[in-house]
Motif scaffolding. Structure first.
Motif, short mmCIF file in Angstrom:
data_model
loop_
_atom_site.label_atom_id
_atom_site.label_comp_id
_atom_site.label_asym_id
_atom_site.label_seq_id
_atom_site.Cartn_x
_atom_site.Cartn_y
_atom_site.Cartn_z
N THR B 628 -78.49 -60.81 -0.54
CA THR B 628 -78.48 -60.78 -1.99
C THR B 628 -78.00 -62.14 -2.45
O THR B 628 -76.99 -62.65 -1.96
CB THR B 628 -77.52 -59.69 -2.52
N ARG B 629 -78.76 -62.73 -3.37
CA ARG B 629 -78.31 -64.01 -3.93
C ARG B 629 -77.47 -63.69 -5.17
O ARG B 629 -77.93 -62.94 -6.04
CB ARG B 629 -79.48 -64.88 -4.31
N VAL B 630 -76.27 -64.23 -5.21
CA VAL B 630 -75.39 -63.91 -6.33
C VAL B 630 -74.70 -65.17 -6.85
O VAL B 630 -74.69 -66.21 -6.19
CB VAL B 630 -74.29 -62.90 -5.91
N SER B 631 -74.13 -65.04 -8.03
CA SER B 631 -73.33 -66.13 -8.57
C SER B 631 -71.87 -65.72 -8.54
O SER B 631 -71.54 -64.58 -8.17
CB SER B 631 -73.73 -66.41 -10.02
N ARG B 632 -71.02 -66.62 -8.92
CA ARG B 632 -69.61 -66.27 -9.08
C ARG B 632 -69.51 -65.10 -10.05
O ARG B 632 -70.26 -65.04 -11.02
CB ARG B 632 -68.86 -67.49 -9.68
N GLY B 633 -68.61 -64.18 -9.77
CA GLY B 633 -68.42 -63.07 -10.70
C GLY B 633 -69.11 -61.80 -10.27
O GLY B 633 -68.79 -60.72 -10.74
N TYR B 634 -70.08 -61.91 -9.36
CA TYR B 634 -70.81 -60.69 -8.94
C TYR B 634 -69.85 -59.73 -8.24
O TYR B 634 -69.78 -58.54 -8.57
CB TYR B 634 -71.95 -61.10 -8.01
N VAL B 661 -71.06 -65.23 1.79
CA VAL B 661 -70.01 -64.21 1.90
C VAL B 661 -70.66 -63.04 2.63
O VAL B 661 -71.74 -62.60 2.24
CB VAL B 661 -69.50 -63.79 0.51
N VAL B 662 -70.04 -62.58 3.72
CA VAL B 662 -70.67 -61.49 4.49
C VAL B 662 -69.86 -60.20 4.36
O VAL B 662 -68.68 -60.23 4.01
CB VAL B 662 -70.80 -61.87 5.99
N ASN B 663 -70.51 -59.08 4.65
CA ASN B 663 -69.76 -57.82 4.57
C ASN B 663 -69.20 -57.45 5.94
O ASN B 663 -69.52 -58.07 6.96
CB ASN B 663 -70.62 -56.71 3.94
N GLU B 664 -68.38 -56.41 5.94
CA GLU B 664 -67.68 -56.02 7.17
C GLU B 664 -68.65 -55.68 8.28
O GLU B 664 -68.43 -56.02 9.44
CB GLU B 664 -66.79 -54.80 6.89
N ILE B 716 -75.52 -60.12 3.55
CA ILE B 716 -75.03 -61.48 3.34
C ILE B 716 -75.24 -61.85 1.88
O ILE B 716 -76.34 -61.70 1.35
CB ILE B 716 -75.81 -62.47 4.23
N PHE B 717 -74.19 -62.28 1.22
CA PHE B 717 -74.32 -62.75 -0.16
C PHE B 717 -74.35 -64.27 -0.13
O PHE B 717 -73.45 -64.91 0.42
CB PHE B 717 -73.13 -62.26 -1.00
N VAL B 718 -75.42 -64.85 -0.68
CA VAL B 718 -75.52 -66.31 -0.70
C VAL B 718 -75.59 -66.75 -2.15
O VAL B 718 -75.89 -65.97 -3.05
CB VAL B 718 -76.75 -66.81 0.09
N ALA B 719 -75.30 -68.07 -2.36
CA ALA B 719 -75.20 -68.59 -3.74
C ALA B 719 -76.57 -68.71 -4.37
O ALA B 719 -77.47 -69.33 -3.81
CB ALA B 719 -74.49 -69.93 -3.74
#
Lengths: 111, 905
Positions: B628-634, B661-664, B716-719
């Motif tokens: 998932t592509r996310v911005s700050r604040g998600y 940012v990855v999850n557990e 995986i959350f990427v910018a």
């Protein structure tokens, strides 16, 4: 009423007898049974159980038609009369009957 | 001839007169006979008696005369029908209860079938639907395909063009794709179901316009601009008021005025059953709407569905074999230049196949096919249980009328006639119920569809009855009638007339059989209703599990805002500026706690995945991970748990190193027992991005990703800012401090202020996720309803049998009480007797349930179909209800007054 037991009518013969009786004049059910009994010298006795169903069957086939009238003793009675179709049927059946009895008689006489 | 007709009509319709005449005629005969007797000196009374005796069974003669009148089937049926109506009218309470309960049963079943028919069985309202074949890739090949999948299953446009060139099986291969069109000229989006179609779509389907004209291949040419729009009949009625001069009027599609050139025929809702379209546009118009769109040329945007019409003599199987045979050439010729090298062999090895499309295609079928069959089965069971109750009532009715029937038998009526008269009652009840049920089904089926439809995803099904529905209705009615009438009728007409007449009103020997039959029915009722109660419990618990599932994020007070600028896309600098203003505008709204941008709204069914491997390892060790592509604040907006490291920051830009940012689950799978922060991994090349390296900067708690039912995945959350070029708009999650209801208008105002050209959709995240559970909610609701109804009906049946049993034992109980038996003992003995029946039903039902509920396996969440706790709970619940139903009459048994009972004799 004689002591002789009445004859059993072969299948379909009752229709023929009714038609024949009505060929003389229109009659109600009671009279038809009496006439047949009389004409056959008490040899044939018509069961009510078969007379009325037979009358209704013949009426349905259109060989006889019914009409209400007054009887000899002034009761309301249902009179049946032969239709044209019924008369033709009577002739045809009578001829057939004669042929049949002749043929059956011949066979029986031979043996 | 005419005489004959008159005679017959008279026999049928002047029944009473004809009957009277027959009676008169026979009476005349008897009187004549009596006259003869009287003349021989017998008194009149005696004469009449003798006459009657000689005449014989008058009813039998009447009956036979009636038969000789001929009349045939119609008359007999008409006679029985009238007789049945008369008898039923004498017991209005019974009749109303019977018709009402059967109407409910038949209505519910027909409604269910109507929906099932509309979704699964009905053929498309187009010319020769059986010649239609959908062409697609098998799931395995699609899973290996690379690129964007706005629709699924679907294929890229160039592959379709290649297909058209090379195939020999079809007279035409046309294509379509659905999309939500925006019909609002500006501001908030008005979503309308839209269709992109090829020029030969309407001609190949053999459709004629209701008004104007439909597209032809001449409309669908490269560079066609805006040849116009075809609207659906329903849209024309709803939005244009059925205007006969609608042709030439314009509508706004994606902020562009488009002329209406035609109206599609009524009843045609596209090839997707359950969904409809408002507006159809030709494929070629796409570039006019979106000049920068590559949808028609990209080999990696999978979005259209080709459909072929078989040439005469071709079958689906032959076409399928043909398509598979030409597949290697198709994929070789259509290989996109931007296809990632690693994936090329998979692409070239793909196949296309043919599937029959006579009934159209829809995701709803996979979603609701099994549930509908299950529900139909359940409603069928409820009907059966209800029928069993009515059978009992009919039996009781037969018992009450035993004397009347025996009398008629004794008077010479034939058993056949009695049987057909008794059956006639069931026929009348069943027919009336079927007619009423059909009306009820019409309303009920609409309600059923609304139960699974939402404003965002309306469901449009053609529910008008077709031959299948009529056949179903007739069959249900006939079945109900047989169940209802046959056993009681046979029993009633079988008894020995003498016995019934002699025994007066009290029980006859044959009655024991009646009780046996009733008991068997009650056992069956308990057994079947247990299956339904188990099902209800299972679905309710499954739904509860889904509702109680830990999502890993918070959905309350979160708004989803989708915003975009109309095409053409602005230059990157403008886009970036618009985006900054947009986020700033949202953050500035009083009461907004946080705002985060994303590419995927969690649990909306979308997903994005790629192969990932640790830096230094080889690609062969890679595994599938979700992005998932996310911005700050998600992460903050969704209230996710940041376990270690940091969130995506505004400083993570296109020019800075790629961070993630990855999850557990990801950490556990890829980096077991290691602190993930600072570790690097690589992501395989995709058509839009080359192979890339990411550094893990944060670790978040697990959260649900694509669908609630899915197991937790490595995510995986990427910018979002590190993606290619900036897009003017996106999807924003907004956490608010007040309730959403008050908040949505403020968001709308803010967006309009930021940029009046923005098009946007605002909706609540919580409601959206709830909507994704509609099927589970519907199953829980409907199965609970049906299970409850089944239990209730079984309880009614039990109560009836228990009460009847006590009625029969009244004398015995009276004697026992008179001899000093304890009332509690009496109650206990009655309860014991019924408890045996209940226990038998529950045991059989448990067995049935263990087998039957396996069919629901795929629909349940977090619970096994044979879950022992659920089955036990259902047994206990139904057992308690059943015991209660028998306890009421049992108490009555204890109140029997011995004196009055014995005095009855």
């Amino acid at each position: 009423m004689g002591d002789e037991s009445p004859l059993l009518l072969p299948q379909g013969t009752l229709d023929l007898l009714i038609l024949r009786t009505l060929a003389v004049e229109p009659q109600h059910g009671w009279a038809i049974s009496q006439r047949i009994q009389l004409a056959s010298s008490d040899m044939v006795r018509v069961q009510q159980g078969s007379l009325y169903p037979a009358l209704h069957r013949l009426e349905r086939r259109g060989w006889i038609k019914a009409e209400w009238g007054a009887s000899e003793n002034n009761r309301r009675a249902k009179y049946y009369a032969l239709t044209r179709k019924g008369r033709a049927e009577l002739e045809a059946q009578t001829t057939a009957w004669h042929k049949l009895t002749l043929a059956v008689g011949q066979v029986l006489d031979v043996s | 001839m005419l005489d004959d007709l008159r005679y017959r009509l008279r026999v049928i319709f002047r029944r009473r007169a004809v009957e009277r005449e027959l009676a008169d005629e026979l009476r005349f005969h008897i009187e004549q006979y009596a006259d003869v007797e009287e003349r021989s000196g017998v008194p009149r009374d005696e004469a009449l008696r003798r006459a009657r005796l000689a005449f014989g069974a008058i009813e039998a003669i009447k009956e036979e005369s009636r038969d000789r009148r001929g009349v045939g089937v119609i008359d007999v049926a008409w006679r029985d029908f009238r007789y049945a109506v008369r008898t039923l009218a004498r017991t209005p309470a019974f009749t109303v209860v019977a018709i009402l309960s059967l109407t409910l049963g038949i209505g519910a079943n027909t409604a269910m079938f109507q929906v099932l028919n509309g979704l699964l069985l009905r053929e498309l309202p187009v010319a020769s639907p059986r010649e239609l074949v959908e062409i697609n890739l098998p799931e395995a090949d699609l899973d290996r395909g690379r690129g964007n999948f706005p629709r699924y299953p679907a294929m890229p446009y160039p592959l379709y063009e290649e297909l058209q060139r090379r195939q020999e099986a079809f007279s035409t291969v046309f294509a379509w794709a659905d999309e939500w069109f925006n019909l609002a000229p500006a501001g908030e989006v008005r979503r309308a179901p839209g269709l992109w179609v090829s020029g030969d779509y309407f001609p190949a389907l053999g459709l004629a316009p209701a008004l104007g004209r439909l597209f032809t291949p001449a409309d669908d040419r490269p560079g066609c601009g805006f040849p116009g729009a075809v609207v659906s009949h329903e849209f024309w009625q709803r939005e244009l008021g059925g205007d006969r001069h609608a042709i030439g009027r314009t509508i706004n599609v994606h902020s562009r005025p488009v002329d209406i050139i035609g109206v599609a025929p009524a009843g045609f809702t596209g090839l997707q059953v359950g969904q409809t379209f408002d507006v159809a546009l030709p494929f070629c118009s796409l570039v006019a709407f979106r000049p920068d769109s590559t949808q028609l040329t990209s080999g990696t945007t999978w979005w259209i569905t080709p459909v072929g019409r078989l040439k005469p003599g071709w079958t689906v199987e032959r076409a399928d074999a043909h398509l598979r045979a030409i597949s290697p050439r198709l994929f070789k010729a259509s290989l996109p230049p931007d296809y990632p090298a690693v994936s090329i062999p998979a692409y070239l090895g793909s196949t296309v196949m043919a599937t029959p499309a006579a009934t159209g295609r829809t995701y709803l079928r996979e979603e609701y096919g099994t549930p509908l069959w299950l529900l139909l089965g359940m409603t069928g069971f409820v009907l059966l249980i209800g029928c069993a109750n009515l059978t009992t009532l009919m039996l009781a009715r037969g018992a009450v009328r035993q004397r009347e029937l025996s009398l008629r038998l004794a008077l010479g009526a034939t058993r056949g006639r009695l049987l057909s008269q008794l059956l006639a009652e069931s026929v009348v009840i069943a027919t009336a119920s079927a007619v009423a049920g059909a009306l009820m089904a019409y309303v009920l089926s609409q309600g059923l569809v609304q139960l699974i439809a939402t404003a965002r995803n309306p469901i449009v099904l053609t529910l008008t009855p077709d031959w299948r529905v009529v056949a179903f209705l007739a069959l249900t009615g006939f079945g109900a009638c047989v169940i209802l009438g046959l056993a009681p009728a046979v029993r009633a007409s079988r008894g020995n007339p003498g016995d019934a007449l002699k025994s007066g009103g009290r029980g006859v020997a044959g009655d024991a059989g009646g009780l046996r039959l009733r008991r068997a029915l009650v056992v069956a009722q308990v057994a079947v209703s247990l299956v339904l109660v188990v099902a209800a419990f299972l679905f309710a618990r499954s739904f509860g599990n889904l509702l109680g599932e830990d999502l890993g994020f918070r959905t309350d007070r979160v708004l989803v805002v989708e915003a975009s600028l109309p095409a053409p896309a602005p230059p990157p600098e403008t886009a970036a500026a618009v985006k900054r203003e947009l986020i700033a505008g949202l953050r500035a709204i009083p009461g907004v706690e946080s705002v985060g941008e994303t590419t995927n709204v969690p649990l909306d069914g979308s997903n994005s995945s790629n192969v990932v491997w640790l830096d230094g390892a080889s690609r062969a060790d890679g595994r599938q991970a979700y992005f998932t592509r996310v911005s700050r604040g998600y992460i903050e907006t969704l209230g996710m748990r940041l376990i270690a490291g940091r969130d995506i920051a505004d400083t993570d830009t296109a020019s800075s190193p790629h961070v993630a940012v990855v999850n557990e689950t990801f950490a556990r799978m890829v980096l077991p027992g290691v602190d993930p922060i600072g570790r690097r991994f690589r992501v395989e090349a995709s058509p839009t991005t080359p192979e890339r390296q990411y550094e893990i900067v944060g670790l978040v708690g697990d959260a649900k990703y694509r669908r609630l039912r899915d197991a937790t995945r490595p995510v995986i959350f990427v910018a979002i800012a590190q993606r290619g070029g900036p897009v003017a708009g996106g999807i924003y999650l907004v956490r608010t401090s007040t309730t959403l209801h008050n908040f949505a208008p403020a968001v709308r105002d803010a967006l309009a202020r930021v940029n009046p050209r923005l098009r946007f959709v605002v909706r609540g995240l919580e409601a959206e996720i709830r909507d994704s559970l509609l099927r589970d909610r519907a199953m829980a609701l409907l199965s609970s309803l049906l299970g409850g109804l089944a239990a209730l009906l079984a309880a009614v049946g039990l109560h009836g049998v228990a009460a009847y049993g006590i009625e029969r034992r009244r004398r015995e109980i009276g004697i026992r009480l008179a001899l000093g038996a304890d009332r509690r003992q009496i109650v206990a003995s009655v309860l014991r007797e019924n408890a045996r029946l209940i226990a038998a039903g529950l045991v059989i039902g448990t067995g049935l349930a263990l087998v039957a509920t396996a069919a629901a396996r795929g629909l349940l969440y977090g619970i096994e179909p044979r879950d022992p706790v659920t089955v036990t709970a259902a047994v206990a619940a139904l057992g308690a209800v059943a015991l209660l139903a028998t306890a009421i009459p049992a108490r009555r048994a204890a109140q029997v007054d011995p004196i009055s009972t014995l005095k009855d004799d």
